[in-house]
Enzyme design. Structure first.
Site, PDB file in Angstrom:
ATOM      1  CB  SER A 129       0.213  -0.283  -9.729  1.00  0.00           C
ATOM      2  OG  SER A 129       0.721   0.720  -8.880  1.00  0.00           O
ATOM      3  CG  HIS A 185       0.569  -1.617  -4.773  1.00  0.00           C
ATOM      4  ND1 HIS A 185       1.701  -2.370  -5.030  1.00  0.00           N
ATOM      5  CD2 HIS A 185       0.690  -0.596  -5.786  1.00  0.00           C
ATOM      6  CE1 HIS A 185       2.458  -1.853  -6.068  1.00  0.00           C
ATOM      7  NE2 HIS A 185       1.587  -0.884  -6.476  1.00  0.00           N
TER       8      HIS A 185
END
Length: 215
Positions: A129, A185
Site C-alpha cells: 500500500s 501511506h
C-alpha cells in the site's frame, strides 16, 4: 522464435509482474507459517531492526508480503487499476523504479515515525500500500480530474480520492485501533506528489494533452 508462452510473459506489463510476484510471495508466506516460521523474521519490516542497522533488505521484501487474503486482494486490485494506467504514461522502466522507490521511502517513513512517536518498534509492517499510495499521489498531480471509484463504489476525482483515503484510513485506525500503516501511506503519497510535480513541470505539453481527456 519464442514460444507463445514465452511471448506472453515477455509482453506482460511490469504492473502485472508485480502482482504475480505478490501472489507468489503470499503463497510462500502462508506455507512458511507451517514449515518455516522464521521466514517472516527475515522478510517483514521491523523498525527496531532497521534502527539497529539490521535486515535492511526488509524495506524491499516487506513490500511483497501481505497479512491476509483480503489485504492482498484489495492492494492488488488497486494496483491493477492504476498501475497499468501509470505504466502506459511514464513507461516500463521508469514505472518500476518509481514503484520500488515509493515503497522503500514508505517503509522508511514507517520506521522514522515509529521512532519519533515512540511506538512499539517491534511491530512489523507488510504490504504494497505504501507504493500504491505513491502511484496514487503521482496520478493526483498528473491527472487530478481522473474519475475513480473509491472502495470500487464511490466516484471521486483522483486528487480528492487520495486525500480522502489517506484521512479516512488514518481516522479508522485511530477509532478502531487497527494496525494500518498510515505513516507509510503518507511517505508513499509524498513521493508520488513530488515526482508528479517534477513530471508536470518537465512535460507541460504532454501533461496538458493527457488532462484534456478528463475535463
Amino acid at each position: 522464435r519464442r514460444s507463445t508462452k514465452l511471448n506472453f510473459f515477455y509482453n506482460m506489463s511490469i504492473t502485472n509482474w508485480i502482482v504475480l510476484i505478490n501472489i507468489i510471495f503470499f503463497i510462500i508466506s502462508v506455507l512458511a507459517l507451517i514449515t518455516y516460521p522464521e521466514f517472516w523474521d527475515y522478510t517483514v519490516l521491523k523498525p527496531s531492526n532497521i534502527l539497529d542497522g539490521k535486515s535492511v533488505w526488509t524495506l524491499l521484501t516487506s513490500m511483497f508480503l501481505h497479512a491476509g487474503l483480503g489485504h492482498l486482494f484489495v492492494n492488488m486490485m488497486s494496483l491493477l487499476f492504476i498501475g497499468n494506467f501509470i505504466e502506459r504514461i511514464i513507461g516500463r522502466k521508469r514505472f518500476l523504479w518509481f514503484y520500488l522507490i515509493s515503497g522503500i521511502v514508505a517503509g522508511l517513513f514507517f520506521v522514522v515515525f515509529s521512532f519519533i512517536l515512540k511506538s512499539n518498534l517491534d511491530v512489523a509492517a507488510v504490504g504494497a500500500s505504501g507504493a500504491i499510495f505513491g502511484l496514487g499521489g503521482l496520478l493526483a498531480i498528473l491527472t487530478p480530474k481522473l474519475p475513480v471509484l473509491v472502495f470500487f463504489v464511490i466516484p471521486m476525482p483522483m486528487w480528492a480520492a487520495m486525500l480522502f483515503l489517506l484521512l479516512f484510513l488514518w481516522f479508522l485506525s485511530l477509532a478502531l485501533e487497527l494496525p494500518i500503516g498510515n505513516t507509510a501511506h503518507l511517505g508513499g503519497l509524498l513521493v508520488g506528489v513530488i515526482y508528479g510535480i517534477y513530471l508536470r513541470y518537465k512535460y507541460k505539453r504532454k501533461v496538458a494533452i493527457l488532462n484534456s481527456y478528463f475535463r
